[in-house]
Design a protein around this motif. Structure first.
Motif, PDB file in Angstrom:
ATOM      1  N   LYS A 166       0.678 108.149  37.035  1.00  0.00           N
ATOM      2  CA  LYS A 166       0.488 108.324  38.345  1.00  0.00           C
ATOM      3  C   LYS A 166       2.009 108.267  38.792  1.00  0.00           C
ATOM      4  O   LYS A 166       2.411 107.240  38.841  1.00  0.00           O
ATOM      5  CB  LYS A 166      -0.203 107.562  39.082  1.00  0.00           C
ATOM      6  N   ASN A 167       2.604 109.412  39.114  1.00  0.00           N
ATOM      7  CA  ASN A 167       3.925 109.300  39.870  1.00  0.00           C
ATOM      8  C   ASN A 167       4.143 110.230  41.171  1.00  0.00           C
ATOM      9  O   ASN A 167       4.192 111.520  41.055  1.00  0.00           O
ATOM     10  CB  ASN A 167       4.962 110.019  38.653  1.00  0.00           C
ATOM     11  N   PRO A 168       3.924 109.497  42.408  1.00  0.00           N
ATOM     12  CA  PRO A 168       3.658 110.095  43.439  1.00  0.00           C
ATOM     13  C   PRO A 168       5.045 110.341  44.169  1.00  0.00           C
ATOM     14  O   PRO A 168       5.148 111.137  45.311  1.00  0.00           O
ATOM     15  CB  PRO A 168       2.861 109.241  44.210  1.00  0.00           C
ATOM     16  N   THR A 169       6.271 110.067  43.475  1.00  0.00           N
ATOM     17  CA  THR A 169       7.509 109.917  44.179  1.00  0.00           C
ATOM     18  C   THR A 169       7.904 111.603  44.609  1.00  0.00           C
ATOM     19  O   THR A 169       7.683 112.599  43.614  1.00  0.00           O
ATOM     20  CB  THR A 169       8.720 109.737  43.627  1.00  0.00           C
ATOM     21  N   SER A 170       7.907 111.906  45.857  1.00  0.00           N
ATOM     22  CA  SER A 170       8.273 113.283  46.414  1.00  0.00           C
ATOM     23  C   SER A 170       9.655 113.638  45.971  1.00  0.00           C
ATOM     24  O   SER A 170      10.569 113.066  46.645  1.00  0.00           O
ATOM     25  CB  SER A 170       7.936 113.403  47.912  1.00  0.00           C
ATOM     26  N   PHE A 172       9.050 118.730  44.504  1.00  0.00           N
ATOM     27  CA  PHE A 172       7.999 118.474  43.503  1.00  0.00           C
ATOM     28  C   PHE A 172       7.392 116.917  44.062  1.00  0.00           C
ATOM     29  O   PHE A 172       7.828 116.067  44.051  1.00  0.00           O
ATOM     30  CB  PHE A 172       8.307 118.509  42.188  1.00  0.00           C
ATOM     31  N   LYS A 173       5.967 117.078  43.893  1.00  0.00           N
ATOM     32  CA  LYS A 173       5.250 115.688  44.028  1.00  0.00           C
ATOM     33  C   LYS A 173       3.918 115.891  43.551  1.00  0.00           C
ATOM     34  O   LYS A 173       3.106 117.036  43.895  1.00  0.00           O
ATOM     35  CB  LYS A 173       5.131 115.398  45.649  1.00  0.00           C
ATOM     36  N   ASN A 174       3.733 115.163  42.695  1.00  0.00           N
ATOM     37  CA  ASN A 174       2.191 115.374  42.084  1.00  0.00           C
ATOM     38  C   ASN A 174       1.607 113.856  42.245  1.00  0.00           C
ATOM     39  O   ASN A 174       1.833 113.194  41.103  1.00  0.00           O
ATOM     40  CB  ASN A 174       2.114 116.275  40.791  1.00  0.00           C
ATOM     41  N   PRO A 175       0.940 113.398  42.957  1.00  0.00           N
ATOM     42  CA  PRO A 175       0.458 112.016  43.189  1.00  0.00           C
ATOM     43  C   PRO A 175      -0.956 111.964  42.417  1.00  0.00           C
ATOM     44  O   PRO A 175      -1.569 110.772  42.267  1.00  0.00           O
ATOM     45  CB  PRO A 175       0.041 111.730  44.377  1.00  0.00           C
ATOM     46  N   THR A 176      -1.631 112.775  41.670  1.00  0.00           N
ATOM     47  CA  THR A 176      -2.896 112.724  41.090  1.00  0.00           C
ATOM     48  C   THR A 176      -2.702 111.644  39.867  1.00  0.00           C
ATOM     49  O   THR A 176      -1.871 111.673  39.159  1.00  0.00           O
ATOM     50  CB  THR A 176      -3.234 114.053  40.394  1.00  0.00           C
ATOM     51  N   SER A 177      -3.373 110.630  40.192  1.00  0.00           N
ATOM     52  CA  SER A 177      -3.531 109.540  39.032  1.00  0.00           C
ATOM     53  C   SER A 177      -4.456 110.134  37.653  1.00  0.00           C
ATOM     54  O   SER A 177      -5.798 110.473  37.977  1.00  0.00           O
ATOM     55  CB  SER A 177      -4.300 108.297  39.658  1.00  0.00           C
TER      56      SER A 177
END
Lengths: 395, 395
Positions: free
Chosen positions: B7-11, A6-11
């Motif tokens: 925003k939390n881009p950690t995979s 799981f990765k969701n980098p949208t700000s």
């Protein structure tokens, strides 16, 4: 729980006045294409706020993205992208605009399939949809959301229509880099848009929840919390005395984003058959997306009650607080409450509500077959015959 | 709901066997420093799995990060970073190792404060903590989590200890780019580690939940879902017949990450006073972090029951299903159930449980004052006198 990535980098910029965040999110040296649908953003002040925020930027605009955005419309944007060397896309609108911008972003940099049929190596962006050719590059995207519903503002999914067929693609490269969620801009939506949006989000959650248990307690409880929030807040957004309540709109907006940003579906089985069957209803008869879902889902719950029994009971108890009666009584009650909720949101729950009958089912099943949708559901065991049964149940 | 940016881009790579994901997450041309604590990762097979995954990479190692990582230990890593031109840090361990690696990453590229006292422009990484100098660059970080507790694996927070004082800094630049969460590696943890970890995560959630209502329905329900999951699963991880249940460990692990990755705290007030008071207990008496929290929180609930009344009632009803009796009875019951849960997790709930008494409170209050912690809580109205009252309540 199943293994997952799981990765969701949208700000996310959430709240009143947040449209101004685009002035810092988009690099000042970008050449921006502002993409929107019809004129509603001009009458509700959103266009003004967006262009104010872009006053230090170089920007152009492309409008006319329709609901269920069409391939032909989206391809027209390529001319201005080439002519003006556009390198950043800003979607301002609902899910259709954001979905459309994702295809525009991928098509603009599509390099084609060197192994295509004629060996020419020529690129036809249609292949992204029709042949599921991988997206390897895309223009960066930002989004200002005006209609909470699809979750498109923070996922990589896009649905595009061509000649009555809805096709989709998915790529992390088209996930918006940022999304502005200002609930005040939703106050001017029509009841139909609100009803559709809440139901669309509700069913996104159901598609990731109502399968079989893998003991994913966090995912289940997050899904249940979102469902309960939509059940409480959705009708308030339609009621005369609460429809201007910004807190109601804020809770709906955040629920709809969380419903399909990848989080609640990470590590659990999913069943997108309601969407897939619904797509054929839109393609064949032009029915609003959410209104196809509200017709298909209750029927699917009835036809698949054995396969989904454990989760239907959990849904009855935790989402609807139905605890009286035997198992089947509680499941019946939960399905009935689901239908009543949809009715409160002013969407149809039967094919007959939209003037379709048994004579129309053949066409829908035929299209499912044409599109290869012959093994749907979390176990891949919803055959064409079962899809027909679901549609018949929905009459 | 309050305005927010999230925003939390950690995979996240979650599940059994996911340690191998580091082989593709870390660029092949990186020069990696593998950082860990004591030898436990060697005896439980994690070290072997990690080094297997790094077999195509160039890597070095630095070990000896202690619980409540010390500034002096962390600064020792700078030598090997310089000598070997390290450009990627891989933290393998619990929250202390990940927190420590964040400071190492920021210290390695710290350029100092040109305006520092002596005008020399010399850089002393201590200023990141002591003067809250901003982090403008940091080495990239990956994490393999072995102890679910702090959420450090996907946030930008770090706590470092020097001479008995715990100081923290926060920067998106030190948020891990990826985190591996394999619940099988938690099966070898001691009961004390499990108890501490579950309680730490539980109280992270409480600190973002038990304030005053802003009608953030999604955030509240997500928090309640996480609390319920920890209440159900925590004791199972200590019980003889369920402690090897991987599903229990998976649910605890995912809950602990979600407890402090920024999501449930976005758009709601927060009250970190339990942590701040607890830090003085660790600094002055060397008490395990989680065990300071389990002592302070029930006392804080009692002393702040009027300010937190609405949320305490919601907590009683939704998290503990306490619905009988008048408001005060239900709040008392919820606090008692919280204490009983902590006792099941084998952590203390009173200062007397750790052999501290009223004579020790002066020192703790004095330290809070030294550290400027004179206006704590969601409203900034927990004065030193109220902190003293909380500590007295905890006797």
């Amino acid at each position: 729980m199943l293994n997952f990535n799981f990765k969701n980098p949208t700000s996310i910029h959430f709240g009143e006045g947040q449209i101004q965040a685009i002035s810092t999110e988009i690099p000042l040296n970008a050449r921006v294409l502002l993409v929107y649908g019809g004129g509603s953003i001009k009458s509700n002040g959103v266009y003004q706020q967006v262009t104010d925020a872009l006053k230090e930027h170089t920007w152009f605009e492309f409008s006319g993205i329709e609901p269920n955005p069409s391939y032909d419309t989206l391809m027209k944007a390529q001319d201005i992208i080439k002519a003006e060397n556009i390198d950043y896309l800003l979607a301002v609108g609902g899910g259709s605009v954001v979905d459309g911008v994702k295809f525009i972003a991928a098509a603009a940099l599509y390099q084609g399939d060197a192994n295509n049929e004629d060996g020419s190596g020529e690129s036809d962006p249609w292949d992204i949809l029709a042949k599921q050719q991988p997206v390897t590059k895309a223009l960066p995207i930002g989004a200002v959301l005006t209609l909470p519903a699809t979750g498109s503002e923070s996922n990589g999914n896009s649905v595009v229509t061509r000649d009555g067929t809805k096709l989709s693609f998915s790529s992390n490269l088209v996930r918006p880099l940022f999304a502005v969620l200002d609930p005040t801009v939703t106050l001017t939506l029509s009841d139909r848009q609100i009803g559709n949006g809440v139901v669309d989000a509700f069913i996104h959650i159901i598609e990731q929840y109502l399968t079989y248990s893998v003991n994913g307690k966090v995912q289940d409880r997050f899904s249940e919390g979102l469902l309960q929030t939509l059940i409480e807040e959705g009708p308030k957004a339609l009621a005369a005395d609460t429809k201007d309540d910004l807190e109601v709109r804020a809770n709906i907006m955040w629920s709809a984003t969380m419903a399909l940003n990848g989080l609640i579906g990470a590590g659990v089985p999913q069943d997108w058959s309601t969407h897939i069957i619904g797509h054929e209803l839109t393609g064949a008869f032009g029915i609003d997306h959410a209104r196809t879902l509200s017709i298909v889902l209750p029927a699917l719950m009835k036809v698949r009650r054995e396969q989904k029994r454990e989760k239907l009971l959990q849904y009855a108890s935790r989402v609807w607080q139905v605890t009286e009666g035997d198992d089947d009584t509680r499941i019946d009650q939960a399905i009935r409450l689901t239908e009543e909720f949809f009715e409160k949101m002013q969407v149809p729950t039967r094919l007959s509500d939209i003037d379709l009958g048994s004579k129309d089912i053949d066409l829908l099943v035929e299209r499912l077959e044409q599109h290869g949708m012959t093994a749907l559901g979390e176990q891949g065991d919803i055959s064409l015959a079962i899809s027909r049964e679901i549609l018949t149940q929905a009459l």
